[in-house]
Design a protein around this motif. Structure first.
Motif, PDB file in Angstrom:
ATOM      1  N   GLY A  56       0.828  -1.214   0.000  1.00  0.00           N
ATOM      2  CA  GLY A  56       0.000   0.000   0.000  1.00  0.00           C
ATOM      3  C   GLY A  56       0.853   1.250   0.000  1.00  0.00           C
ATOM      4  O   GLY A  56       0.523   2.246  -0.656  1.00  0.00           O
ATOM      5  N   LEU A  57       1.958   1.200   0.715  1.00  0.00           N
ATOM      6  CA  LEU A  57       2.894   2.324   0.725  1.00  0.00           C
ATOM      7  C   LEU A  57       3.519   2.517  -0.656  1.00  0.00           C
ATOM      8  O   LEU A  57       3.590   3.641  -1.167  1.00  0.00           O
ATOM      9  CB  LEU A  57       3.974   2.088   1.778  1.00  0.00           C
ATOM     10  CG  LEU A  57       5.142   3.061   1.840  1.00  0.00           C
ATOM     11  CD1 LEU A  57       4.678   4.499   1.962  1.00  0.00           C
ATOM     12  CD2 LEU A  57       6.056   2.695   3.004  1.00  0.00           C
ATOM     13  N   ALA A  58       3.950   1.418  -1.281  1.00  0.00           N
ATOM     14  CA  ALA A  58       4.528   1.507  -2.629  1.00  0.00           C
ATOM     15  C   ALA A  58       3.485   2.039  -3.612  1.00  0.00           C
ATOM     16  O   ALA A  58       3.806   2.864  -4.482  1.00  0.00           O
ATOM     17  CB  ALA A  58       5.042   0.147  -3.075  1.00  0.00           C
ATOM     18  N   ARG A  59       2.249   1.600  -3.475  1.00  0.00           N
ATOM     19  CA  ARG A  59       1.181   2.068  -4.358  1.00  0.00           C
ATOM     20  C   ARG A  59       0.950   3.576  -4.168  1.00  0.00           C
ATOM     21  O   ARG A  59       0.788   4.314  -5.130  1.00  0.00           O
ATOM     22  CB  ARG A  59      -0.103   1.280  -4.070  1.00  0.00           C
ATOM     23  CG  ARG A  59      -1.233   1.551  -5.043  1.00  0.00           C
ATOM     24  CD  ARG A  59      -2.440   0.661  -4.776  1.00  0.00           C
ATOM     25  NE  ARG A  59      -2.128  -0.738  -4.570  1.00  0.00           N
ATOM     26  CZ  ARG A  59      -1.747  -1.590  -5.509  1.00  0.00           C
ATOM     27  NH1 ARG A  59      -1.633  -1.171  -6.746  1.00  0.00           N
ATOM     28  NH2 ARG A  59      -1.492  -2.856  -5.217  1.00  0.00           N
ATOM     29  N   ALA A  60       0.955   4.029  -2.912  1.00  0.00           N
ATOM     30  CA  ALA A  60       0.781   5.460  -2.631  1.00  0.00           C
ATOM     31  C   ALA A  60       1.936   6.277  -3.195  1.00  0.00           C
ATOM     32  O   ALA A  60       1.736   7.368  -3.735  1.00  0.00           O
ATOM     33  CB  ALA A  60       0.646   5.686  -1.130  1.00  0.00           C
ATOM     34  N   LEU A  61       3.147   5.755  -3.082  1.00  0.00           N
ATOM     35  CA  LEU A  61       4.313   6.452  -3.631  1.00  0.00           C
ATOM     36  C   LEU A  61       4.213   6.543  -5.149  1.00  0.00           C
ATOM     37  O   LEU A  61       4.414   7.613  -5.733  1.00  0.00           O
ATOM     38  CB  LEU A  61       5.599   5.729  -3.217  1.00  0.00           C
ATOM     39  CG  LEU A  61       6.910   6.315  -3.742  1.00  0.00           C
ATOM     40  CD1 LEU A  61       7.090   7.761  -3.282  1.00  0.00           C
ATOM     41  CD2 LEU A  61       8.080   5.451  -3.276  1.00  0.00           C
ATOM     42  N   TYR A  62       3.879   5.440  -5.788  1.00  0.00           N
ATOM     43  CA  TYR A  62       3.713   5.415  -7.243  1.00  0.00           C
ATOM     44  C   TYR A  62       2.627   6.407  -7.664  1.00  0.00           C
ATOM     45  O   TYR A  62       2.814   7.187  -8.604  1.00  0.00           O
ATOM     46  CB  TYR A  62       3.361   3.991  -7.672  1.00  0.00           C
ATOM     47  CG  TYR A  62       3.228   3.776  -9.154  1.00  0.00           C
ATOM     48  CD1 TYR A  62       4.352   3.598  -9.955  1.00  0.00           C
ATOM     49  CD2 TYR A  62       1.979   3.721  -9.759  1.00  0.00           C
ATOM     50  CE1 TYR A  62       4.233   3.376 -11.316  1.00  0.00           C
ATOM     51  CE2 TYR A  62       1.849   3.508 -11.121  1.00  0.00           C
ATOM     52  CZ  TYR A  62       2.971   3.328 -11.889  1.00  0.00           C
ATOM     53  OH  TYR A  62       2.845   3.124 -13.239  1.00  0.00           O
ATOM     54  N   ALA A  63       1.505   6.400  -6.954  1.00  0.00           N
ATOM     55  CA  ALA A  63       0.398   7.309  -7.275  1.00  0.00           C
ATOM     56  C   ALA A  63       0.804   8.761  -7.080  1.00  0.00           C
ATOM     57  O   ALA A  63       0.460   9.629  -7.889  1.00  0.00           O
ATOM     58  CB  ALA A  63      -0.825   6.976  -6.415  1.00  0.00           C
ATOM     59  N   ARG A 114       5.923  -3.692 -11.687  1.00  0.00           N
ATOM     60  CA  ARG A 114       5.037  -4.841 -11.869  1.00  0.00           C
ATOM     61  C   ARG A 114       5.353  -5.966 -10.888  1.00  0.00           C
ATOM     62  O   ARG A 114       4.505  -6.785 -10.586  1.00  0.00           O
ATOM     63  CB  ARG A 114       5.137  -5.368 -13.303  1.00  0.00           C
ATOM     64  CG  ARG A 114       4.690  -4.384 -14.382  1.00  0.00           C
ATOM     65  CD  ARG A 114       3.215  -4.041 -14.327  1.00  0.00           C
ATOM     66  NE  ARG A 114       2.370  -5.180 -14.452  1.00  0.00           N
ATOM     67  CZ  ARG A 114       1.688  -5.518 -15.518  1.00  0.00           C
ATOM     68  NH1 ARG A 114       1.725  -4.765 -16.576  1.00  0.00           N
ATOM     69  NH2 ARG A 114       0.944  -6.599 -15.531  1.00  0.00           N
ATOM     70  N   GLU A 115       6.581  -6.018 -10.389  1.00  0.00           N
ATOM     71  CA  GLU A 115       6.945  -7.065  -9.447  1.00  0.00           C
ATOM     72  C   GLU A 115       6.274  -6.876  -8.086  1.00  0.00           C
ATOM     73  O   GLU A 115       5.967  -7.845  -7.407  1.00  0.00           O
ATOM     74  CB  GLU A 115       8.466  -7.137  -9.273  1.00  0.00           C
ATOM     75  CG  GLU A 115       9.177  -7.653 -10.498  1.00  0.00           C
ATOM     76  CD  GLU A 115      10.678  -7.703 -10.330  1.00  0.00           C
ATOM     77  OE1 GLU A 115      11.182  -7.392  -9.223  1.00  0.00           O
ATOM     78  OE2 GLU A 115      11.354  -8.062 -11.302  1.00  0.00           O
ATOM     79  N   PHE A 116       6.088  -5.632  -7.686  1.00  0.00           N
ATOM     80  CA  PHE A 116       5.489  -5.400  -6.368  1.00  0.00           C
ATOM     81  C   PHE A 116       4.160  -4.669  -6.436  1.00  0.00           C
ATOM     82  O   PHE A 116       3.467  -4.552  -5.427  1.00  0.00           O
ATOM     83  CB  PHE A 116       6.461  -4.682  -5.416  1.00  0.00           C
ATOM     84  CG  PHE A 116       7.037  -3.394  -5.934  1.00  0.00           C
ATOM     85  CD1 PHE A 116       6.413  -2.190  -5.691  1.00  0.00           C
ATOM     86  CD2 PHE A 116       8.225  -3.393  -6.645  1.00  0.00           C
ATOM     87  CE1 PHE A 116       6.941  -1.004  -6.143  1.00  0.00           C
ATOM     88  CE2 PHE A 116       8.779  -2.210  -7.096  1.00  0.00           C
ATOM     89  CZ  PHE A 116       8.134  -1.011  -6.851  1.00  0.00           C
TER      90      PHE A 116
END
Length: 195
Positions: A56-63, A114-116
């Protein structure tokens, strides 16, 4: 109440900045939530509260980073009229961002998202890159860019500058990217210009 909201935003920013630094330096899989907690100076519980988990943290950073890129493109499209001026300003700003925020650019270009983040599109299919292709397609429709496949035209126009960015991030280029701008831009535009 506004003070609590500001504290929440500060915590989110601290965690996102720490995650960006660690994910870029070590990689996603070699970074633990404990590492992020220590680097950000916040509790692990706070990270889970704001982001759910490491993904979720990685997704928030990407977003967050893709949203910044989209804002940048929106701003350029409001300020510049021609396809030439818009694309050149985008390259100018991307070069400047690479110098001032190299970890953000490295995360966008190098992280194997795509890996995470398996539900996210590959970076070249992400919304900012799609907007860059749309910019090129509109240039073709307006007669400012030669008619060709939009992906080919986008690659010709932005591929060289993006390769220069990765060369700078890799430490291959000895000088800041803006010193190469005129030469890189001349080559890129010549590849798609109508005349």
């Amino acid at each position: 109440m506004p003070e609590i909201a500001a504290q929440r935003e500060d915590t989110r920013t601290l965690v996102l900045d720490a995650a960006l630094n660690l994910f870029t330096d070590r990689g996603y899989f070699a970074t633990s939530v404990h590492d992020i907690s220590r680097t950000a100076g916040v509790s692990i519980g706070s990270i889970y509260h704001h982001f759910g988990d490491k993904e979720g943290l990685a997704r928030a950073l990407y977003a967050t980073l893709t949203a910044r890129m989209l804002q940048l493109i929106d701003e350029i499209e409001r300020q510049a009229d021609s396809s030439h001026d818009r694309a050149r300003e985008l390259v100018t700003r991307l070069f400047a961002l690479t110098e001032t925020q190299p970890q953000a650019m490295a995360f966008i270009l190098y992280a194997r998202h795509r890996e995470f983040l398996p539900d996210e599109p590959p970076v070249c299919s992400s919304r900012p890159f799609a907007r860059m292709r749309e910019m090129v397609s509109r240039g073709m429709a307006r007669g400012e860019i030669r008619q060709m496949d939009a992906m080919v035209a986008s690659t010709c126009l932005f591929g060289g500058p993006i390769r220069m960015i990765t060369a700078r991030l890799d430490g291959i280029l000895p000088h800041p990217l803006p010193t190469y701008l005129d030469e890189v831009w001349a080559c890129a535009w010549r590849a798609v210009a109508t005349s």
